[in-house]
Design a protein around this motif. Structure first.
Motif, short mmCIF file in Angstrom:
data_model
loop_
_atom_site.label_atom_id
_atom_site.label_comp_id
_atom_site.label_asym_id
_atom_site.label_seq_id
_atom_site.Cartn_x
_atom_site.Cartn_y
_atom_site.Cartn_z
N LEU A 20 0.91 -1.08 0.02
CA LEU A 20 0.31 -0.04 0.05
C LEU A 20 0.94 1.24 0.03
O LEU A 20 0.62 2.11 -0.74
CB LEU A 20 -0.75 -0.01 1.24
N ALA A 21 1.86 1.22 1.13
CA ALA A 21 2.80 2.50 1.04
C ALA A 21 3.49 2.62 -0.17
O ALA A 21 3.73 3.90 -0.70
CB ALA A 21 3.73 2.37 1.98
N LEU A 22 3.85 1.66 -1.06
CA LEU A 22 4.63 1.52 -2.27
C LEU A 22 3.80 2.35 -3.27
O LEU A 22 4.10 3.29 -4.09
CB LEU A 22 5.17 0.24 -2.86
N LEU A 26 4.17 5.79 -5.32
CA LEU A 26 4.23 5.75 -7.04
C LEU A 26 2.83 6.53 -7.54
O LEU A 26 2.68 6.69 -8.89
CB LEU A 26 4.10 4.04 -7.65
N ARG A 27 1.96 6.80 -6.50
CA ARG A 27 0.97 7.52 -7.12
C ARG A 27 -0.08 6.73 -8.12
O ARG A 27 -0.72 7.21 -8.92
CB ARG A 27 1.06 9.04 -7.83
N ASP A 28 -0.15 5.48 -7.85
CA ASP A 28 -0.95 4.51 -8.54
C ASP A 28 -2.31 4.19 -7.72
O ASP A 28 -2.53 3.44 -7.00
CB ASP A 28 -0.19 3.20 -8.86
N ASP A 29 -3.44 5.02 -8.14
CA ASP A 29 -4.41 5.01 -7.20
C ASP A 29 -5.25 3.62 -7.18
O ASP A 29 -5.85 3.32 -6.45
CB ASP A 29 -5.39 6.40 -7.66
N ALA A 30 -5.40 3.22 -8.63
CA ALA A 30 -6.05 1.78 -8.64
C ALA A 30 -5.49 0.80 -7.85
O ALA A 30 -6.19 0.08 -7.13
CB ALA A 30 -6.11 1.52 -10.23
N MET A 31 -4.06 0.71 -7.98
CA MET A 31 -3.40 -0.60 -6.96
C MET A 31 -3.43 -0.12 -5.73
O MET A 31 -3.58 -0.81 -4.94
CB MET A 31 -1.92 -0.62 -7.69
N MET A 36 -5.22 -1.34 -0.33
CA MET A 36 -6.03 -0.73 1.08
C MET A 36 -7.02 -1.68 1.37
O MET A 36 -7.26 -1.93 2.59
CB MET A 36 -6.50 0.66 0.69
N ALA A 37 -7.67 -2.35 0.40
CA ALA A 37 -8.75 -3.50 0.46
C ALA A 37 -8.00 -4.52 1.33
O ALA A 37 -8.66 -5.10 2.08
CB ALA A 37 -9.41 -3.77 -0.65
N THR A 51 2.80 2.32 10.92
CA THR A 51 3.58 1.20 10.27
C THR A 51 3.81 0.03 11.11
O THR A 51 4.19 0.07 12.30
CB THR A 51 4.70 1.82 9.96
N PRO A 52 3.59 -1.21 10.58
CA PRO A 52 3.67 -2.42 11.22
C PRO A 52 5.20 -2.73 11.49
O PRO A 52 6.31 -2.38 10.92
CB PRO A 52 2.99 -3.40 10.54
#
Length: 54
Positions: A20-22, A26-31, A36-37, A51-52
């Motif tokens: 998710l952080a990556l 990268l500003r890849d909203d779809a991914m 996030m799901a 952060t875990p």
């Protein structure tokens, strides 16, 4: 390489959080939405904003 990790991100919270952080970086909203799901599904009672510990 991310494709190889994708299978593990479905069951490992820390890896799901990192992907998710990556995707956010990268500003890849779809991914990022997909990641996030996964984070939400795996987080249990954890705070998803923290952060875990790896």
């Amino acid at each position: 390489m991310l494709g190889d990790l994708d299978a593990f991100a479905a069951s490992d919270y820390a890896l799901a959080w990192e992907t998710l952080a990556l995707y956010r970086a990268l500003r890849d909203d779809a991914m990022a939405q997909s990641a996030m799901a996964r984070v939400q599904a795996l987080r249990g009672e954890r705070d998803a904003t923290v952060t875990p510990a790896l």
